[in-house]
Write a protein that holds these residues in place. Sequence first.
Motif, PDB file in Angstrom:
ATOM      1  N   TYR A   1      -0.605  -3.321   4.558  1.00 44.27           N
ATOM      2  CA  TYR A   1      -1.918  -2.811   4.192  1.00 44.27           C
ATOM      3  C   TYR A   1      -2.569  -2.168   5.418  1.00 44.27           C
ATOM      4  O   TYR A   1      -2.654  -2.799   6.476  1.00 44.27           O
ATOM      5  CB  TYR A   1      -2.814  -3.936   3.703  1.00 44.27           C
TER       6      TYR A   1
ATOM      7  N   VAL B   1       0.801   0.675   2.128  1.00 42.96           N
ATOM      8  CA  VAL B   1       0.083   0.507   0.868  1.00 42.96           C
ATOM      9  C   VAL B   1      -0.963   1.609   0.734  1.00 42.96           C
ATOM     10  O   VAL B   1      -1.686   1.930   1.683  1.00 42.96           O
ATOM     11  CB  VAL B   1      -0.596  -0.877   0.813  1.00 42.96           C
TER      12      VAL B   1
ATOM     13  N   GLY C   1       0.865  -2.500  -2.962  1.00 36.17           N
ATOM     14  CA  GLY C   1       0.203  -3.778  -2.760  1.00 36.17           C
ATOM     15  C   GLY C   1       0.531  -4.743  -3.881  1.00 36.17           C
ATOM     16  O   GLY C   1       1.110  -4.376  -4.908  1.00 36.17           O
TER      17      GLY C   1
ATOM     18  N   PRO D   1      -3.573  -1.150  -6.103  1.00 32.47           N
ATOM     19  CA  PRO D   1      -2.984  -0.994  -4.767  1.00 32.47           C
ATOM     20  C   PRO D   1      -1.506  -0.617  -4.874  1.00 32.47           C
ATOM     21  O   PRO D   1      -0.673  -1.439  -5.254  1.00 32.47           O
ATOM     22  CB  PRO D   1      -3.177  -2.375  -4.129  1.00 32.47           C
TER      23      PRO D   1
ATOM     24  N   SER E   1     -10.222  -7.124   1.256  1.00 35.03           N
ATOM     25  CA  SER E   1      -8.772  -7.312   1.374  1.00 35.03           C
ATOM     26  C   SER E   1      -8.241  -8.461   0.535  1.00 35.03           C
ATOM     27  O   SER E   1      -7.058  -8.773   0.611  1.00 35.03           O
ATOM     28  CB  SER E   1      -8.406  -7.562   2.851  1.00 35.03           C
TER      29      SER E   1
END
Length: 346
Positions: A6, A127, A331, A328, A159
């Motif tokens: 990320y 990501v 993600g 995401p 996050s």
Amino acid sequence: MRHLSYPPKPRPGDRVAVVSLSSPGPALFPHVYELGLRRLREEFDLVPVEYPTTRAPRADPRDRARDLVAAFADPTVRAVLATVGGEDLITVTPHLDDAVLRADPKPFFGYSDNTNLLHHLFQLGVVAYHGGSVLVHLGRPGALHPLTADSLRAALFTSGWYDLTPADEWSDQPNDWQDPASLAVPPVMFPGQGWHWQGPARVVEGPAWGGNLEILHWLLAAGRVGPDADLTGCVLVIETSEELPGATEVYRILRNLGERGLLARFGAVLVGRAKAWDFARPLTGAAKQQHLDEQRAAVTRALGEYAPDAVVVFDVDLGHTDPQLIIPYGGTVRVDAPGRRISVRY
């Protein structure tokens, strides 16, 4: 299963790049674009940074690539947002400097034709975020949809885990951008009917991959997807565009993914609410419902043949829909069939 990194998140007050990597939407509809920029400043407290091709009517793919690389190279720019989609970003990605994109990875937001860049960043191990459009969603007539605003804000600044919420109302009928007065009138909305679940009652968790189905087919034809093992354990995310591909085309695209062996690699599939209206094909009533039903049947048929054990969720508010939930890309996504819950880690 791949594990992507990320990128660091922006903070309120930060500078964010606003780029036109495909369609020259800001040049064609400056009033819609300016509304999106104003909301980016006022509602998200971010400072938009434009580039030479952001408002250019016909920019060369190499120049668009140069602007994106410049955005990633600028240490004061902390995120990158696409203005809109289009149809030729596949000609831009070959000109990118991947070393620069890796050196200071930043959250990139885009959907539709931006699937090209989302997938490119996925292959770089970064990501990105499927969703967010300066024109379409930040420039929404009337006001930002609350679900869109909440999801985008969470994706930009947080996050942790975020639970997606089925929309109480939705639309696929945008106002006419050629009429500036239409920005004062909210779009027509329809009652939401929740998500529709198919498949086994189990929990699947993995990185998201996919995007706009038509663009995925282009990427496969251009040899841009691979190695296939990178997709093992991913959650497939698919949605269709304003071109309203028919059920036969949707089935054949998915069948091709199945024949390649890709569909069997996904433990869960999130299917965005299909767009069933466009200015060129303004479907309403029974014709609109028929398009939606036939497309769902086509997806169900293909997944039944090639991924019969996958958990499948239809009518998720992602892609070409209003509201739009942010996914995401690369993600982590958790699809909880027993709990009828979809969670994403932003």
